[in-house]
Write a protein that holds these residues in place. Sequence first.
Motif, PDB file in Angstrom:
ATOM      1  N   ASN A 288       0.835  -1.202   0.000  1.00 59.06           N
ATOM      2  CA  ASN A 288       0.000   0.000   0.000  1.00 59.06           C
ATOM      3  C   ASN A 288       0.875   1.260   0.000  1.00 59.06           C
ATOM      4  OD1 ASN A 288      -2.507   1.390  -0.011  1.00 59.06           O
ATOM      5  ND2 ASN A 288      -2.336   1.772   2.186  1.00 59.06           N
ATOM      6  N   LEU A 289       1.785   1.328  -0.976  1.00 62.72           N
ATOM      7  CA  LEU A 289       2.705   2.463  -1.069  1.00 62.72           C
ATOM      8  C   LEU A 289       1.974   3.642  -1.725  1.00 62.72           C
ATOM      9  CD1 LEU A 289       5.882   0.521  -2.288  1.00 62.72           C
ATOM     10  CD2 LEU A 289       5.039   0.891   0.034  1.00 62.72           C
ATOM     11  N   SER A 290       1.203   4.353  -0.931  1.00 63.36           N
ATOM     12  CA  SER A 290       0.371   5.446  -1.427  1.00 63.36           C
ATOM     13  C   SER A 290       1.220   6.644  -1.836  1.00 63.36           C
ATOM     14  CB  SER A 290      -0.635   5.875  -0.353  1.00 63.36           C
ATOM     15  OG  SER A 290       0.062   6.406   0.767  1.00 63.36           O
ATOM     16  N   GLU A 291       0.605   7.581  -2.543  1.00 58.24           N
ATOM     17  CA  GLU A 291       1.311   8.803  -2.951  1.00 58.24           C
ATOM     18  C   GLU A 291       1.764   9.597  -1.736  1.00 58.24           C
ATOM     19  OE1 GLU A 291       2.363   9.936  -5.863  1.00 58.24           O
ATOM     20  OE2 GLU A 291       1.712   8.029  -6.714  1.00 58.24           O
ATOM     21  N   LYS A 292       0.943   9.611  -0.702  1.00 59.13           N
ATOM     22  CA  LYS A 292       1.313  10.324   0.520  1.00 59.13           C
ATOM     23  C   LYS A 292       2.561   9.708   1.135  1.00 59.13           C
ATOM     24  CE  LYS A 292      -0.627  11.901   4.930  1.00 59.13           C
ATOM     25  NZ  LYS A 292      -1.835  11.901   5.808  1.00 59.13           N
ATOM     26  N   PHE A 293       2.638   8.386   1.107  1.00 59.75           N
ATOM     27  CA  PHE A 293       3.814   7.703   1.647  1.00 59.75           C
ATOM     28  C   PHE A 293       5.056   8.023   0.808  1.00 59.75           C
ATOM     29  CE2 PHE A 293       6.543   3.909   1.274  1.00 59.75           C
ATOM     30  CZ  PHE A 293       6.995   3.810   2.580  1.00 59.75           C
ATOM     31  N   ARG A 294       4.914   8.040  -0.498  1.00 64.02           N
ATOM     32  CA  ARG A 294       6.069   8.264  -1.376  1.00 64.02           C
ATOM     33  C   ARG A 294       6.629   9.671  -1.249  1.00 64.02           C
ATOM     34  NH1 ARG A 294       4.943   4.623  -6.570  1.00 64.02           N
ATOM     35  NH2 ARG A 294       3.304   3.299  -5.737  1.00 64.02           N
ATOM     36  N   LYS A 295       5.792  10.598  -0.791  1.00 61.53           N
ATOM     37  CA  LYS A 295       6.260  11.980  -0.674  1.00 61.53           C
ATOM     38  C   LYS A 295       6.985  12.252   0.645  1.00 61.53           C
ATOM     39  CE  LYS A 295       2.664  13.896  -3.710  1.00 61.53           C
ATOM     40  NZ  LYS A 295       1.456  14.753  -3.782  1.00 61.53           N
TER      41      LYS A 295
ATOM     42  N   VAL B   6      -3.437   0.645   9.125  1.00 61.27           N
ATOM     43  CA  VAL B   6      -4.149   1.282  10.240  1.00 61.27           C
ATOM     44  C   VAL B   6      -5.086   2.363   9.714  1.00 61.27           C
ATOM     45  CG1 VAL B   6      -3.894   2.573  12.393  1.00 61.27           C
ATOM     46  CG2 VAL B   6      -2.256   0.780  11.802  1.00 61.27           C
ATOM     47  N   THR B   7      -4.629   3.141   8.725  1.00 68.79           N
ATOM     48  CA  THR B   7      -5.460   4.152   8.060  1.00 68.79           C
ATOM     49  C   THR B   7      -5.387   3.929   6.558  1.00 68.79           C
ATOM     50  OG1 THR B   7      -3.670   5.782   7.835  1.00 68.79           O
ATOM     51  CG2 THR B   7      -4.926   5.794   9.900  1.00 68.79           C
ATOM     52  N   HIS B   8      -6.211   4.653   5.823  1.00 66.41           N
ATOM     53  CA  HIS B   8      -6.300   4.456   4.379  1.00 66.41           C
ATOM     54  C   HIS B   8      -4.968   4.745   3.688  1.00 66.41           C
ATOM     55  CE1 HIS B   8      -8.026   4.229   0.399  1.00 66.41           C
ATOM     56  NE2 HIS B   8      -7.549   5.434   0.114  1.00 66.41           N
ATOM     57  N   HIS B   9      -4.227   5.733   4.191  1.00 68.13           N
ATOM     58  CA  HIS B   9      -2.961   6.119   3.548  1.00 68.13           C
ATOM     59  C   HIS B   9      -1.748   5.468   4.213  1.00 68.13           C
ATOM     60  CE1 HIS B   9      -4.855   9.038   0.914  1.00 68.13           C
ATOM     61  NE2 HIS B   9      -5.502   9.550   1.956  1.00 68.13           N
ATOM     62  N   ALA B  10      -1.971   4.682   5.261  1.00 67.42           N
ATOM     63  CA  ALA B  10      -0.841   4.071   5.964  1.00 67.42           C
ATOM     64  C   ALA B  10      -0.301   2.879   5.182  1.00 67.42           C
ATOM     65  CB  ALA B  10      -1.273   3.627   7.361  1.00 67.42           C
ATOM     66  N   VAL B  11       0.917   2.519   5.486  1.00 69.72           N
ATOM     67  CA  VAL B  11       1.560   1.375   4.843  1.00 69.72           C
ATOM     68  C   VAL B  11       1.148   0.101   5.562  1.00 69.72           C
ATOM     69  CG1 VAL B  11       3.781   0.296   4.349  1.00 69.72           C
ATOM     70  CG2 VAL B  11       3.513   2.756   4.080  1.00 69.72           C
ATOM     71  N   GLY B  12       0.830  -0.928   4.790  1.00 69.11           N
ATOM     72  CA  GLY B  12       0.536  -2.234   5.361  1.00 69.11           C
ATOM     73  C   GLY B  12       1.754  -3.139   5.270  1.00 69.11           C
ATOM     74  N   MET B  13       1.584  -4.385   5.699  1.00 66.52           N
ATOM     75  CA  MET B  13       2.689  -5.332   5.670  1.00 66.52           C
ATOM     76  C   MET B  13       2.210  -6.658   5.100  1.00 66.52           C
ATOM     77  SD  MET B  13       5.301  -3.694   6.985  1.00 66.52           S
ATOM     78  CE  MET B  13       6.476  -4.945   7.456  1.00 66.52           C
ATOM     79  N   LEU B  14       3.114  -7.316   4.385  1.00 68.09           N
ATOM     80  CA  LEU B  14       2.880  -8.661   3.883  1.00 68.09           C
ATOM     81  C   LEU B  14       3.961  -9.578   4.459  1.00 68.09           C
ATOM     82  CD1 LEU B  14       2.216  -8.007   0.085  1.00 68.09           C
ATOM     83  CD2 LEU B  14       0.522  -8.654   1.790  1.00 68.09           C
ATOM     84  N   ALA B  15       3.558 -10.677   5.045  1.00 68.51           N
ATOM     85  CA  ALA B  15       4.504 -11.685   5.518  1.00 68.51           C
ATOM     86  C   ALA B  15       4.283 -12.949   4.698  1.00 68.51           C
ATOM     87  CB  ALA B  15       4.304 -11.963   7.003  1.00 68.51           C
ATOM     88  N   LYS B  16       5.347 -13.428   4.032  1.00 68.92           N
ATOM     89  CA  LYS B  16       5.249 -14.591   3.156  1.00 68.92           C
ATOM     90  C   LYS B  16       6.164 -15.698   3.683  1.00 68.92           C
ATOM     91  CE  LYS B  16       5.015 -11.345  -0.736  1.00 68.92           C
ATOM     92  NZ  LYS B  16       5.671 -10.968  -2.010  1.00 68.92           N
TER      93      LYS B  16
END
Length: 824
Positions: free
Chosen positions: A146-153, A346-356
């Motif tokens: 979930n690498l949103s635009e807000k995160f990238r900035k 946690v929020t719409h613009h927050a980063v999530g995590m994937l564990a594989k």
Amino acid sequence: MLLGSITGNLSAQTTYRFSGRVTDAETGEGMPFVNVFFKGTTTGATTDFEGNYKLTATAIKDSLSASYIGYQERSKPVNKALSDQRIDFQLAASSVSLREVTIYAGENPAYDIMRKVIRNKDRNDKRTLKFYEYESYNKIEVDADNLSEKFRKLKTVRKIQQVIDSVEALAGEDGKPILPMFISESISNYYYRRDPERKREQIIKTKLTGVGLQDGTLVSQLIGSSFQEYNFYKNWLNILEKDFVSPMADGWKGYYEYFLTDSLNINDHFCYRIDFEPRRIQDLAFTGSLWIDKATYALVQIDATVNKGANLNFVDKIKIQQELEPTEASPWLPSRTRVLVDIAEVTHHAVGMLAKFYSSNLDFVVNKDRGLKFYEEGLAMEETAQIKDDKFWEERRHEPLSSTEQNIYVMIDSIRNIPTIKTYVELANIAVNGYKKVGSIDVGPYILAYNFNNIEGHRFRLGFKTNVDFSRKWIVKAHAAYGTRDTRLKYGGELGYIISRKPWSTMGVKRYYDIEQVGLLTEDIWDNTLFMNSSRFGTLRRPFAYTENSFYIQTDVARGVIQKLRLKNWEFDPLHNFSFYDHPGDSDSTVRNRFTATEVVLESRITKNELFVVNDNVRLSMGTTKPVLTLQYILGLKGVLNSNFSYHKFNVNLSQSINLGTLGRSFYSISAGFTPSQVPYPLLKAHLGNETIFYNNIAFNLMNRFEFVSDRYASLQFDHSFEGLLFNRIPAVRKLKWRLVGTANILYGGLSQQNIELIPDEFDAGGNIVRPFGPLGRVPYIEVGYGIENIFKFIRIDAIHRLTYRNRPDISTFGVKVSTQFKL
């Protein structure tokens, strides 16, 4: 001429060969068991465990399609001018909805197959083997999604723009970019014995890198086969400390709907395909497909998913895919397993995590007895396991790394070396561990750095402990504290020595001086630093200056049996109104308020199937589902090192967490103690009360602090979580994901007359005798409670009723307590 024309057309007929890989558009993982086909024909193929497929056809359509349950079907055009083509698919998940129940004229045909699966579980389940072993390759990858635009900035993220560009390129046109944070590989040998049940894993080699990873010793033990156990023949699977009902459980019909959808050949086994889904979407159950061997009714492969609708916190999806192989003795063993855990934002613009997680097993050996002693060490790691050896991995890796996985190692190294990232990682480590690493010492814990109470005023504390960089044998701990009101310097120091790591054996000496409270010694609650810190705020109850000198030695005398010996000399100097007769009943008896005790403490801890890992110089328990029995005997030695008393104390505790299936999970703790000797009440059992608004699971929550003291007692503390048993069935409430809890605390106890006589009489204004505490009578103390947990995912509220001793002054017969907790 006609025959020649036909022959010419046949020989000119083109054979088309298609290949490619089907991946999950969100995670990038290969998707096994996917149907790849030409619509309107019988021409098709199924992807393998890595998501790869091969398809040969002489008659084709304009497009090739890929479909799988729970995903949106995808079609791509084909080029009829090319005989060899590679077409990759990225499938996006579809919204989850339960199927309409199909009404059959007779019985659902899937039911007869499932009954035969259950009847043959004992023949096919690997647990029926007396012994089995195999080589296991395990791979774990953790990514940010979930690498949103807000995160990238973000300023920090812009420093790794090159890495962001790389992951976007790897994601492809339909995929979502994910940012790698951790990757690991391990090779180990795994061994199992049924009677008595024993497991052993010998980790041969590990390779790992990750953002924030300082030392791989602990992680290297956690990435092996011991922590990748998924057996669907069990009725319940424990995943992330939650119990999920298996689609092959004995009570299968009460939890799932089943649909017979196909028959096909898989690895020379002709199989039924049965799709399944939970009867209630909020239950901790799976949606997916079983492939059942028609000859033996064994599980050949499974694809099982827990979706967002289940009563879980912080997890959007859990997906488990597994292939199994038959052994020469009949039961089947897992050959390959893939698990995906999608941690929610946690929020719409927050980063999530994937564990594989990926596991591959080979070289199966069954019914080879290696002797009971071989299994004494449950988890061991070769001394050379962490030494870098690229040639080893080229030869022993079960499958080569994909180009994406090879790039991940490089990407993580790029991220972890950025100064800003290093700073954030260090702050995160301090928040989680409570210590800051400074060379060969760790400074902390910071949660204990400040307190304020009526005895010390403002209290400041600073401590440290050495780490593995200092020594792999010696451990030094020290702290100093100062109070602005009492102006006393408190301190503590401990020198520990690791005698042996196999079996784990330690010894040490300790000197300690600090302010303590009767019935609430720091050493008894050290594992709960938050509670320990809060207990030093405000008004201290029955405080005293405590000085201790002690020696201890501890070892594993057998697997599951830990023996500890402790020699302890301590002084009690009260800071509250306390006194006792040194010779009660004698005419020459005097009243004293200080004493010294010298003790020999013998303690045995006994359990089964407990797994330990070693983190630097500390051994950690990973828990057990079996009961844990602790036996303790304390001998007081009068006259030794100025000790004032001779006494005997006996204590026992039995505790366990139990899965009760659909009813939820229970935890109980049964304790009992007996002190037949005459000693002052600080040497007896002061039962822990709780006068705060916060719920405490180790206390009696409607009992006042120091309300009851006993020299003989037996108690039961019981806590049960019903999970979603009730609230999942209430339409207006189930979306809140609340969970019902119930508690009960029962205490029997008493105080002998000889110990009552030690206490000088005190009188109130009316001339009545006033005791500093009260003994329990023939009636037990009982409190029961009920409540709701998972309010806003973190809050638990308990309503508690005190059922006995309700007429005592200054007590509450009903209370509402609140607590916070982190539970999935």
